[in-house]
Design an enzyme around this catalytic site. Structure first.
Site, PDB file in Angstrom:
ATOM      1  N   ILE A  70      -6.491  54.667 -34.369  1.00 34.56           N
ATOM      2  CA  ILE A  70      -7.319  55.280 -35.355  1.00 34.56           C
ATOM      3  C   ILE A  70      -8.357  56.173 -34.610  1.00 34.56           C
ATOM      4  CG2 ILE A  70      -8.573  53.206 -35.573  1.00 34.56           C
ATOM      5  CD1 ILE A  70      -9.292  53.577 -38.544  1.00 34.56           C
ATOM      6  N   VAL A  72     -11.895  58.972 -34.771  1.00 31.53           N
ATOM      7  CA  VAL A  72     -12.792  60.124 -35.589  1.00 31.53           C
ATOM      8  C   VAL A  72     -13.135  60.865 -34.389  1.00 31.53           C
ATOM      9  CG1 VAL A  72     -14.803  60.346 -36.691  1.00 31.53           C
ATOM     10  CG2 VAL A  72     -13.578  58.254 -37.076  1.00 31.53           C
ATOM     11  N   GLU A 104      -5.204  45.770 -31.918  1.00 32.45           N
ATOM     12  CA  GLU A 104      -5.892  45.351 -30.862  1.00 32.45           C
ATOM     13  C   GLU A 104      -6.983  46.421 -30.458  1.00 32.45           C
ATOM     14  OE1 GLU A 104      -3.044  46.949 -27.322  1.00 32.45           O
ATOM     15  OE2 GLU A 104      -2.287  45.475 -28.352  1.00 32.45           O
ATOM     16  N   ASN A 109     -15.573  48.156 -27.257  1.00 28.36           N
ATOM     17  CA  ASN A 109     -15.504  49.017 -28.443  1.00 28.36           C
ATOM     18  C   ASN A 109     -16.472  48.332 -29.475  1.00 28.36           C
ATOM     19  OD1 ASN A 109     -15.182  51.064 -30.421  1.00 28.36           O
ATOM     20  ND2 ASN A 109     -13.217  51.276 -29.823  1.00 28.36           N
ATOM     21  N   TYR A 116     -14.098  46.639 -37.931  1.00 28.84           N
ATOM     22  CA  TYR A 116     -12.955  45.752 -38.406  1.00 28.84           C
ATOM     23  C   TYR A 116     -13.422  44.244 -38.914  1.00 28.84           C
ATOM     24  CZ  TYR A 116     -10.200  49.042 -35.524  1.00 28.84           C
ATOM     25  OH  TYR A 116      -9.703  49.984 -35.092  1.00 28.84           O
TER      26      TYR A 116
END
Length: 148
Positions: A70, A72, A104, A109, A116
Site C-alpha cells: 500500500i 501513497v 507485515e 513505519n 493499522y
C-alpha cells in the site's frame, strides 16, 4: 473533485510502479510488481484528475487476504489517503467474505502502524532482522485484522 478508485492492471500500471519504487526501500522488480496484478492478487489505484495518488495490492487465499503493498504518493502523504486506501481495501475484503487480513510492516513505519492499529489490526508476531534497511536490518511486525 473526489479521488476515484480503479482496478490496477498491467495495462495501467506504469505510474504505480513508479510510486512503488519511490515508496519502498527495496522495491520489487517490474516483473514481480506485474505478477502481483494477476490472480490470486487484486489491486486498486486511487487517482484524482488523472494524477496517481496511491494504490494497494492484496493477495487472496481462501478466506484470508494479505495486504502485500500500500503506497501513497509522497506529494500526497499526510492527507488521509492511506486511510482512504485501507478502508477501500477492507471493504473489498468484506464484499468477498474474507475472515482475516494479514500484513507485515517495518517496525520504523510508525505512521502505517498507527493507521493499522486504528483500523483494528492487532500485533501477532515480530520477525527479527527481516527487512533490509540503511542501518543493516530492521524488524517486521506481523499484524492481523479479523473480519466477520
Amino acid at each position: 473533485m473526489k479521488p476515484d478508485f480503479s482496478p490496477l492492471t498491467t495495462q495501467n500500471s506504469d505510474p504505480y510502479f513508479e510510486l512503488h519504487k519511490l515508496g519502498q526501500f527495496s522495491p520489487w522488480s517490474r516483473k514481480i510488481f506485474e505478477d502481483c496484478l494477476t490472480k490470486p492478487y487484486f489491486a486498486y489505484s486511487l487517482d484524482q484528475d488523472n494524477q496517481p495518488l496511491g494504490y494497494y495490492i492484496g493477495m487472496r487465499v481462501l478466506d484470508e487476504v494479505t495486504l502485500m503493498d500500500i503506497v501513497v504518493s509522497k506529494a500526497h502523504q499526510g492527507k488521509g489517503l492511506g486511510k482512504t486506501l485501507l478502508h477501500h481495501f477492507i471493504a473489498q475484503c468484506n464484499q468477498h467474505n474474507i475472515q482475516q487480513i494479514w500484513l507485515e510492516v517495518r517496525e520504523s513505519n510508525t505512521a502505517a502502524i498507527n493507521l493499522y492499529d486504528n483500523a483494528g489490526f492487532i500485533l501477532v508476531e515480530q520477525r527479527v532482522n527481516y527487512y533490509p534497511s540503511a542501518k543493516g536490518k530492521e524488524d517486521a511486525l506481523i499484524m492481523c485484522c479479523y473480519l466477520g
